[in-house]
Motif scaffolding. Structure first.
Motif, PDB file in Angstrom:
ATOM      1  N   ARG A  99       0.915  -1.099   0.026  1.00 35.52           N
ATOM      2  CA  ARG A  99       0.085   0.040   0.149  1.00 35.52           C
ATOM      3  C   ARG A  99       0.800   1.372  -0.127  1.00 35.52           C
ATOM      4  N   LEU A 100       0.530   2.319  -0.583  1.00 31.99           N
ATOM      5  CA  LEU A 100       1.303   3.426  -0.762  1.00 31.99           C
ATOM      6  C   LEU A 100       0.590   4.540  -0.040  1.00 31.99           C
ATOM      7  N   SER A 101       1.497   5.534   0.444  1.00 30.57           N
ATOM      8  CA  SER A 101       1.021   6.284   1.199  1.00 30.57           C
ATOM      9  C   SER A 101       0.813   7.690   0.295  1.00 30.57           C
ATOM     10  N   GLY A 102       0.055   8.843   0.840  1.00 27.89           N
ATOM     11  CA  GLY A 102      -0.306   9.693  -0.163  1.00 27.89           C
ATOM     12  C   GLY A 102      -1.467   9.428  -1.056  1.00 27.89           C
ATOM     13  N   GLY A 103      -1.997  10.386  -1.550  1.00 29.96           N
ATOM     14  CA  GLY A 103      -3.162  10.351  -2.626  1.00 29.96           C
ATOM     15  C   GLY A 103      -4.230   9.839  -1.831  1.00 29.96           C
ATOM     16  N   ALA A 104      -4.616  10.411  -0.503  1.00 27.88           N
ATOM     17  CA  ALA A 104      -5.559   9.810   0.207  1.00 27.88           C
ATOM     18  C   ALA A 104      -6.929   9.681  -0.468  1.00 27.88           C
ATOM     19  N   SER A 105      -7.277  10.365  -1.418  1.00 29.76           N
ATOM     20  CA  SER A 105      -8.544  10.182  -1.777  1.00 29.76           C
ATOM     21  C   SER A 105      -8.931   9.038  -2.714  1.00 29.76           C
ATOM     22  N   LYS A 106      -7.675   8.251  -3.019  1.00 27.51           N
ATOM     23  CA  LYS A 106      -7.803   6.831  -3.651  1.00 27.51           C
ATOM     24  C   LYS A 106      -6.981   5.875  -2.890  1.00 27.51           C
ATOM     25  N   GLU A 107      -7.452   4.476  -2.942  1.00 22.79           N
ATOM     26  CA  GLU A 107      -6.464   3.550  -2.637  1.00 22.79           C
ATOM     27  C   GLU A 107      -5.505   3.145  -3.637  1.00 22.79           C
ATOM     28  N   GLN A 108      -4.081   3.255  -3.339  1.00 25.26           N
ATOM     29  CA  GLN A 108      -3.074   3.106  -4.066  1.00 25.26           C
ATOM     30  C   GLN A 108      -2.087   1.861  -3.782  1.00 25.26           C
ATOM     31  N   PHE A 109      -1.657   1.076  -4.564  1.00 25.66           N
ATOM     32  CA  PHE A 109      -0.742   0.158  -4.308  1.00 25.66           C
ATOM     33  C   PHE A 109       0.281  -0.107  -5.552  1.00 25.66           C
ATOM     34  N   SER A 110       1.394  -0.430  -4.980  1.00 22.77           N
ATOM     35  CA  SER A 110       2.480  -0.663  -5.997  1.00 22.77           C
ATOM     36  C   SER A 110       2.629  -2.359  -5.933  1.00 22.77           C
ATOM     37  N   PHE A 111       3.144  -2.958  -6.988  1.00 23.69           N
ATOM     38  CA  PHE A 111       3.185  -4.407  -7.029  1.00 23.69           C
ATOM     39  C   PHE A 111       4.264  -4.709  -8.183  1.00 23.69           C
ATOM     40  N   LEU A 112       4.763  -5.926  -8.014  1.00 24.96           N
ATOM     41  CA  LEU A 112       5.902  -6.434  -9.174  1.00 24.96           C
ATOM     42  C   LEU A 112       5.100  -7.576  -9.929  1.00 24.96           C
ATOM     43  N   LEU A 113       4.789  -7.317 -11.253  1.00 26.15           N
ATOM     44  CA  LEU A 113       4.313  -8.190 -12.084  1.00 26.15           C
ATOM     45  C   LEU A 113       5.502  -8.938 -13.128  1.00 26.15           C
ATOM     46  N   THR A 114       5.360 -10.155 -12.904  1.00 23.51           N
ATOM     47  CA  THR A 114       6.408 -10.834 -13.868  1.00 23.51           C
ATOM     48  C   THR A 114       5.617 -11.455 -14.909  1.00 23.51           C
ATOM     49  N   TRP A 115       5.674 -11.025 -16.094  1.00 19.10           N
ATOM     50  CA  TRP A 115       4.839 -11.403 -17.152  1.00 19.10           C
ATOM     51  C   TRP A 115       5.611 -11.240 -18.607  1.00 19.10           C
ATOM     52  N   ARG A 116       5.115 -11.954 -19.678  1.00 22.67           N
ATOM     53  CA  ARG A 116       5.814 -11.662 -20.939  1.00 22.67           C
ATOM     54  C   ARG A 116       5.027 -10.555 -21.528  1.00 22.67           C
ATOM     55  N   GLN A 117       5.932  -9.263 -21.730  1.00 25.18           N
ATOM     56  CA  GLN A 117       5.218  -8.337 -22.636  1.00 25.18           C
ATOM     57  C   GLN A 117       5.079  -8.641 -23.993  1.00 25.18           C
ATOM     58  N   SER A 118       4.362  -7.643 -24.386  1.00 25.91           N
ATOM     59  CA  SER A 118       4.031  -8.174 -26.094  1.00 25.91           C
ATOM     60  C   SER A 118       5.306  -8.038 -26.745  1.00 25.91           C
ATOM     61  N   GLY A 119       5.238  -9.277 -27.466  1.00 30.45           N
ATOM     62  CA  GLY A 119       6.366  -9.582 -28.458  1.00 30.45           C
ATOM     63  C   GLY A 119       7.678 -10.210 -27.621  1.00 30.45           C
ATOM     64  N   ALA A 121      10.103 -12.866 -25.494  1.00 32.25           N
ATOM     65  CA  ALA A 121       9.865 -14.449 -25.602  1.00 32.25           C
ATOM     66  C   ALA A 121      10.107 -14.688 -24.004  1.00 32.25           C
ATOM     67  N   ALA A 122      10.810 -13.874 -23.006  1.00 32.97           N
ATOM     68  CA  ALA A 122      10.956 -14.393 -21.927  1.00 32.97           C
ATOM     69  C   ALA A 122      10.163 -13.159 -20.969  1.00 32.97           C
ATOM     70  N   PRO A 123       9.826 -13.878 -19.835  1.00 35.82           N
ATOM     71  CA  PRO A 123       8.920 -13.056 -18.753  1.00 35.82           C
ATOM     72  C   PRO A 123       9.888 -12.074 -18.204  1.00 35.82           C
ATOM     73  N   VAL A 124       9.325 -10.773 -17.925  1.00 32.97           N
ATOM     74  CA  VAL A 124      10.171  -9.732 -17.351  1.00 32.97           C
ATOM     75  C   VAL A 124       9.427  -9.170 -16.215  1.00 32.97           C
ATOM     76  N   ALA A 125      10.040  -8.650 -15.064  1.00 35.79           N
ATOM     77  CA  ALA A 125       9.600  -8.167 -13.852  1.00 35.79           C
ATOM     78  C   ALA A 125       9.336  -6.630 -14.097  1.00 35.79           C
ATOM     79  N   GLN A 126       8.025  -6.097 -13.821  1.00 39.42           N
ATOM     80  CA  GLN A 126       7.824  -4.709 -13.922  1.00 39.42           C
ATOM     81  C   GLN A 126       6.976  -4.414 -12.758  1.00 39.42           C
ATOM     82  N   ARG A 127       7.510  -2.963 -12.432  1.00 42.65           N
ATOM     83  CA  ARG A 127       7.092  -2.378 -11.230  1.00 42.65           C
ATOM     84  C   ARG A 127       5.827  -1.627 -11.613  1.00 42.65           C
ATOM     85  N   LEU A 128       4.697  -1.695 -11.159  1.00 42.92           N
ATOM     86  CA  LEU A 128       3.124  -1.316 -11.470  1.00 42.92           C
ATOM     87  C   LEU A 128       2.267  -0.670 -10.334  1.00 42.92           C
ATOM     88  N   MET A 129       1.519   0.025 -10.743  1.00 44.31           N
ATOM     89  CA  MET A 129       0.817   0.844  -9.509  1.00 44.31           C
ATOM     90  C   MET A 129      -0.626   0.531  -9.945  1.00 44.31           C
TER      91      MET A 129
END
Length: 235
Positions: A99-119, A121-129
């Motif tokens: 859970r992220l602090s700040g932006g109190a009018s909304k609930e916000q989270f960061s997370f790490l997604l490991t997936w194969r981006q478009s095109g 060949a191998a999965p990559v880890a990407q930090r998203l919100m």
């Protein structure tokens, strides 16, 4: 002292009492609106579709039990299931949900997604919100509109890339969008506030930010909205 309405009296002769009765009944309906009352208000005060949706949902929630917090224990799995459906990748991983602090009018989270981006060949880890509606907020905004504006402003001003949207909250429990994670700070060094009125920028920061601030405002105002896809704005 309030006068008593006499038997057989009409509103014409007891206007104050009739107004008070109407006011009391109106307050009761505002507190616990019925579907019929909501429909009547929508017909009486028509607004553009996205705003109508926000207000209708807000009124409908008033008859629910008060909920000032949300149980986020199931969020990682719901998020993983949602992204698996959206990407078609059942082997993706969702980790480090925080859970992220700040932006109190909304609930916000960061997370790490490991997936194969478009095109890729191998999965990559990407930090998203993840940005989602809270149970209650003093400011009512629309996730689809936010999605459209962020997409329109991508490459024009510094905004994150928007990737996925759950506009009705069917999958995640609340209306939500998922965007790229932009590294940075949400408050000046030493400040005691995350955001909002009263945040103080010392002179050295103001000098560093002033040209960026004005340039970004100019780019926003110069963008021709007619060239963008903004269907939720009814334009």
């Amino acid at each position: 002292m309030m006068r008593q309405v006499q038997p057989g009296a009409t509103c014409a002769s007891n206007l104050d009492e009739c107004r008070m009765k109407h006011h009391t009944a109106s307050l009761a309906l505002r507190h616990s609106p019925t579907p019929e009352w909501i429909a009547a208000m929508r017909a009486r005060y028509p607004v553009e579709p996205a705003i109508d949706q926000i207000f209708t949902r807000k009124l409908g929630k008033r008859v629910e039990l008060p909920e000032h917090s949300m149980d986020f224990s199931a969020l990682p799995e719901r998020l993983r299931a949602f992204l698996a459906r959206e990407t078609g990748q059942t082997d993706l991983k969702v980790e480090q949900v925080a859970r992220l602090s700040g932006g109190a009018s909304k609930e916000q989270f960061s997370f790490l997604l490991t997936w194969r981006q478009s095109g890729a060949a191998a999965p990559v880890a990407q930090r998203l919100m993840l940005r989602m509606d809270p149970s209650e907020a003093i400011v009512e905004t629309h996730r689809l509109r936010e999605w459209e504006v962020l997409r329109a402003m991508r490459g024009v001003v510094p905004v994150p890339e928007v990737l996925w949207l759950d506009p009705e909250g069917v999958a995640l429990g609340r209306p939500a969008l998922i965007a790229g994670f932009v590294e940075g700070t949400v408050r000046p060094p030493g400040a005691d506030k995350m955001s909002g009125v009263g945040m103080y920028f010392e002179p050295s920061l103001r000098a560093a930010l002033k040209e960026q601030f004005v340039a970004i405002l100019a780019r926003i105002h110069n963008l021709d909205w007619r060239t963008q896809s903004l269907p939720s704005f009814a334009v």
